[in-house]
Motif scaffolding. Structure first.
Motif, short mmCIF file in Angstrom:
data_model
loop_
_atom_site.label_atom_id
_atom_site.label_comp_id
_atom_site.label_asym_id
_atom_site.label_seq_id
_atom_site.Cartn_x
_atom_site.Cartn_y
_atom_site.Cartn_z
N HIS A 1 -6.34 6.73 -10.24
CA HIS A 1 -4.93 6.42 -10.47
C HIS A 1 -4.35 5.61 -9.31
O HIS A 1 -3.58 4.66 -9.53
CB HIS A 1 -4.12 7.71 -10.66
N LEU A 2 -4.72 5.95 -8.09
CA LEU A 2 -4.25 5.17 -6.94
C LEU A 2 -4.80 3.76 -6.98
O LEU A 2 -4.08 2.79 -6.69
CB LEU A 2 -4.63 5.87 -5.63
N ASP B 1 -7.95 9.48 -7.47
CA ASP B 1 -8.43 8.26 -6.81
C ASP B 1 -8.35 7.06 -7.75
O ASP B 1 -7.96 5.96 -7.35
CB ASP B 1 -9.87 8.44 -6.32
N SER C 1 2.16 6.32 -7.07
CA SER C 1 1.04 7.08 -7.62
C SER C 1 1.22 8.57 -7.36
O SER C 1 1.01 9.41 -8.26
CB SER C 1 -0.28 6.59 -7.02
N GLN C 2 1.61 8.94 -6.14
CA GLN C 2 1.79 10.35 -5.81
C GLN C 2 2.91 10.97 -6.65
O GLN C 2 2.80 12.12 -7.10
CB GLN C 2 2.11 10.52 -4.32
N GLN D 1 1.12 4.06 -3.00
CA GLN D 1 0.91 5.49 -2.78
C GLN D 1 2.13 6.30 -3.20
O GLN D 1 2.01 7.37 -3.81
CB GLN D 1 0.58 5.75 -1.32
N GLU E 1 0.83 -1.21 0.00
CA GLU E 1 0.00 0.00 0.00
C GLU E 1 0.87 1.26 0.00
O GLU E 1 0.61 2.21 -0.76
CB GLU E 1 -0.93 0.01 1.21
N THR F 1 -2.80 1.86 -9.46
CA THR F 1 -1.44 1.58 -9.00
C THR F 1 -1.43 0.53 -7.91
O THR F 1 -0.51 -0.30 -7.85
CB THR F 1 -0.78 2.89 -8.51
N ARG F 2 -2.43 0.53 -7.03
CA ARG F 2 -2.53 -0.53 -6.02
C ARG F 2 -2.59 -1.90 -6.69
O ARG F 2 -1.87 -2.83 -6.30
CB ARG F 2 -3.80 -0.34 -5.18
#
Length: 294
Positions: free
Chosen positions: A254-255, A252, A149-150, A146, A142, A258-259
């Protein structure tokens, strides 16, 4: 075979370093906007003209001048003062990873006789914001998702943000398991199959997040899709162009993307499924591990 509906080009067909910034069907507005943009000495502007549905359109594309893309310092003392002013000790360690990864990508490109281009200014001062937007002390996948993605959403580098973000993810994972090294992601101008779908989906979401208002106007002027320089095409019929919250909505999405990528693809590729059960021990601990291995 019928021709595809007209698509607005997000990057200039003759020079992909230029990105679409403005569309108008009024010549006087084109001139006014071009004058405003060219007042910035760091910005170059080119104009394309297209006829869509019988209407004459003016498309303004911009790029950052090469020298303006990089921060410059006269002395080592200036560099140290800037680092102390903008970064904590922990953030510095992670910043060094980002800079080294970026420099490595540039060197690889030049060694392959490629040309490294820039399309925006470097924003290293955004690195602390990226790190502060990560919720540390969760599961390692996780936190890794993050972090990646960030980094991609913030886009702090003048180019190669996906590759640089992946290098940061690699250092994060190997700080827990030195064998969990990401395989090569691709060669100049292409991505390998194991990562290609994630990259293309990520760039689609970035396009919508950063340009939805511009794409709304493109649709009003008669375009039915947008095409990026990589050949990625987004049909407007599949998008809510009037969405009022694109910045948060697509962040959201995109996260979520990526998760799924980190859990289902990255951990499998690096043979580190055991890290799913590992709990992150915080940004400072990550920085300490980086410092110990420098």
């Amino acid at each position: 075979m019928a021709d595809a509906p007209p698509a607005v080009q997000l990057h200039h067909p003759a020079d992909s370093r230029f990105s679409l910034a403005f569309i108008t069907d009024e010549k006087t507005e084109r001139v006014r906007k071009a004058q405003v943009l060219t007042e910035d000495p760091d910005i170059e502007v080119v104009i394309r003209e297209e006829t869509i549905g019988g209407n004459q359109l003016y498309l303004l594309y911009t790029k950052t001048r090469f020298d303006a893309a990089y921060q410059s310092f006269e002395t080592t003392e200036e560099v140290l003062e800037w680092l102390d002013e903008h970064f904590s000790d922990a953030d510095k360690q992670i910043l060094f990873v980002v800079i080294n990864a970026f420099d490595g990508i540039i060197s690889e490109t030049e060694d392959a006789n490629g040309t490294f281009s820039t399309y925006k200014s470097m924003d290293l001062e955004a690195i602390p914001t990226i790190l502060n937007n990560v919720e540390w002390r969760q599961s390692v996948p996780e936190v890794g998702a993050q972090l990646l993605s960030q980094f991609i959403l913030t886009h702090p580098m003048p180019n190669t943000n996906h590759r640089t973000g992946l290098s940061l993810l690699d250092r994060y994972l190997t700080s827990y398991d030195p064998s969990a090294t990401l395989p090569a992601t691709g060669e100049e101008g292409q991505w390998y199959d194991w990562i290609k779908e994630y990259i293309y989906d990520s760039k689609q979401l970035l396009t919508l997040r950063n340009n939805l208002q511009l794409l709304y106007w493109a649709h009003q002027y008669g375009y039915e899709a947008v095409e990026r320089k990589e050949g990625i095409r987004i049909e407007f019929s599949a998008v809510d162009l009037e969405r009022s919250d694109p910045w948060d909505y697509y962040a959201d999405r995109h996260l979520d993307l990526t998760r799924e990528f980190v859990v289902s693809t990255v951990l499998e590729q690096v043979g580190a499924s055991h890290l799913r059960e590992r709990t992150d021990d915080g940004k400072r601990a990550f920085a300490d591990r980086l410092r110990a291995t420098r």
